[in-house]
Design an enzyme around this catalytic site. Structure first.
Site, PDB file in Angstrom:
ATOM      1  N   ASN A  27       0.836  -1.206   0.000  1.00  0.00           N
ATOM      2  CA  ASN A  27       0.000   0.000   0.000  1.00  0.00           C
ATOM      3  C   ASN A  27       0.873   1.258   0.000  1.00  0.00           C
ATOM      4  O   ASN A  27       1.260   1.766   1.046  1.00  0.00           O
ATOM      5  CB  ASN A  27      -0.919  -0.016   1.226  1.00  0.00           C
ATOM      6  CG  ASN A  27      -2.010   1.020   1.122  1.00  0.00           C
ATOM      7  OD1 ASN A  27      -1.978   1.888   0.257  1.00  0.00           O
ATOM      8  ND2 ASN A  27      -2.978   0.942   2.013  1.00  0.00           N
ATOM      9  N   PHE A  28       1.176   1.744  -1.210  1.00  0.00           N
ATOM     10  CA  PHE A  28       1.916   2.990  -1.363  1.00  0.00           C
ATOM     11  C   PHE A  28       0.956   4.173  -1.480  1.00  0.00           C
ATOM     12  O   PHE A  28       1.248   5.151  -2.163  1.00  0.00           O
ATOM     13  CB  PHE A  28       2.779   2.936  -2.632  1.00  0.00           C
ATOM     14  CG  PHE A  28       3.884   1.917  -2.579  1.00  0.00           C
ATOM     15  CD1 PHE A  28       4.733   1.842  -1.496  1.00  0.00           C
ATOM     16  CD2 PHE A  28       4.076   1.042  -3.632  1.00  0.00           C
ATOM     17  CE1 PHE A  28       5.769   0.912  -1.456  1.00  0.00           C
ATOM     18  CE2 PHE A  28       5.108   0.102  -3.607  1.00  0.00           C
ATOM     19  CZ  PHE A  28       5.950   0.039  -2.509  1.00  0.00           C
ATOM     20  N   SER A  29      -0.189   4.089  -0.818  1.00  0.00           N
ATOM     21  CA  SER A  29      -1.244   5.052  -1.139  1.00  0.00           C
ATOM     22  C   SER A  29      -2.160   5.429   0.009  1.00  0.00           C
ATOM     23  O   SER A  29      -3.068   6.238  -0.181  1.00  0.00           O
ATOM     24  CB  SER A  29      -2.101   4.482  -2.272  1.00  0.00           C
ATOM     25  OG  SER A  29      -2.583   3.176  -1.940  1.00  0.00           O
ATOM     26  N   CYS A  30      -1.948   4.895   1.197  1.00  0.00           N
ATOM     27  CA  CYS A  30      -2.891   5.142   2.285  1.00  0.00           C
ATOM     28  C   CYS A  30      -2.807   6.584   2.774  1.00  0.00           C
ATOM     29  O   CYS A  30      -1.743   7.031   3.235  1.00  0.00           O
ATOM     30  CB  CYS A  30      -2.623   4.200   3.449  1.00  0.00           C
ATOM     31  SG  CYS A  30      -3.795   4.426   4.801  1.00  0.00           S
ATOM     32  N   ASN A  95      -6.685   4.053  -4.287  1.00  0.00           N
ATOM     33  CA  ASN A  95      -7.022   4.213  -2.877  1.00  0.00           C
ATOM     34  C   ASN A  95      -7.999   5.390  -2.766  1.00  0.00           C
ATOM     35  O   ASN A  95      -8.473   5.907  -3.768  1.00  0.00           O
ATOM     36  CB  ASN A  95      -5.754   4.445  -2.048  1.00  0.00           C
ATOM     37  CG  ASN A  95      -5.890   3.889  -0.639  1.00  0.00           C
ATOM     38  OD1 ASN A  95      -6.892   4.117   0.033  1.00  0.00           O
ATOM     39  ND2 ASN A  95      -4.884   3.161  -0.188  1.00  0.00           N
ATOM     40  N   THR A  96      -8.261   5.824  -1.552  1.00  0.00           N
ATOM     41  CA  THR A  96      -9.278   6.851  -1.344  1.00  0.00           C
ATOM     42  C   THR A  96      -8.780   8.261  -1.680  1.00  0.00           C
ATOM     43  O   THR A  96      -7.586   8.504  -1.816  1.00  0.00           O
ATOM     44  CB  THR A  96      -9.762   6.822   0.117  1.00  0.00           C
ATOM     45  OG1 THR A  96      -8.620   6.831   0.985  1.00  0.00           O
ATOM     46  CG2 THR A  96     -10.574   5.568   0.384  1.00  0.00           C
TER      47      THR A  96
END
Length: 266
Positions: A27-30, A95-96
């Site tokens: 997860n490079f995006s949280c 991601n969000t």
């Protein structure tokens, strides 16, 4: 990044692989992953940092690795390209969306809050779906032109709650789709319903497998300039056979509505 960060990643990979997993999604995006400490989404927004961290993971991991992309960046193709060039087997998106949910007009404090304080966070729900479709489309077109699609894959994420939602991602080039918010809101029974609806869609078009329609809609995306050209050509053709409105005075009432709809018809 500091050396202990590399050691922490290596230890994490070791421990996770000991559970017998088949693959990893990094997860490079949280947006909640303490980006102020160069974690979470901060990695996905910095291509050099992403490449460095991916190098640590690649040196240690023995299973396929996917990199999860952040939409909170000007051009999502850039980190996706770096991830694939850094030997990721695939990427997943998105991601969000970073957001401020609102302000309490009585207390003047942001909502939601912790002891009266807050920080921008990730927004999901149905309004994210069109944004996710655009990001997946952009990555898919880049992958198609620059990478061997037999060696890399793309996973679509972004409010998949129906078979139609899943079909849209696949039509834009996704190999798989992921569901999170839908299951949180509706329970695991949603997955069976989604699969049945996807089968109905495939039956309607006589598709026998996902590969029969994966990426089928990509060819219909073009530039604004090309859209103007196509519209002008269509208007000239209609004018030549005397269809559509013939003069400015016709742009009223039902005639206006009819002509407007004709300009965006499929």
């Amino acid at each position: 990044m500091e050396e202990y960060d590399k050691a922490a990643w290596e230890e994490l990979i070791d421990r996770v692989e000991q559970t017998g997993i088949d693959a990893l999604e990094i997860n490079f995006s949280c947006p909640h992953g303490m980006p102020e400490r160069k974690m979470g989404a901060a990695v996905g927004q910095d291509c050099a940092l992403l490449e460095e961290v991916r190098g640590w993971i690649n040196a240690k991991a023995t299973v396929p690795v996917w990199a999860k992309m952040t939409p909170n960046i000007t051009d999502i193709k850039q980190p996706a390209r770096v991830a694939l060039l850094s030997l990721c087997e695939g990427v997943s998106a998105i991601n969000t969306i970073m957001s401020v949910m609102g302000i309490n007009l009585k207390t003047l404090r942001p909502e939601p809050c912790v002891e009266g304080y807050s920080t921008p966070g990730g927004y999901s729900s149905k309004s994210v779906h069109p944004i996710a479709l655009e990001k997946v489309m952009s990555i898919a077109k880049m992958m198609k032109s620059e990478f061997d699609l037999d060696q890399h894959s793309l996973s679509g994420i972004g409010v998949v709650e129906t078979g139609g939602d899943a079909a849209e991602f696949i039509l834009l080039g996704a190999n798989t789709v992921q569901v999170c918010t839908g299951v949180m809101m509706h329970g695991y029974g949603l997955v069976k319903k989604l699969c049945e609806e996807l089968k109905d869609f495939m039956k309607m078009h006589n598709f026998s497998s996902i590969e029969d329609f994966r990426g089928a809609s990509l060819e219909y995306f073009t530039t604004h300039m090309d859209l103007v050209r196509r519209q002008q050509e269509a208007m000239q053709q209609r004018k030549a056979i005397k269809t559509g409105l013939q003069s400015d005075k016709d742009w009223t009432g039902d005639g206006f509505v009819k002509e407007s709809e004709s300009m965006v018809s499929n």
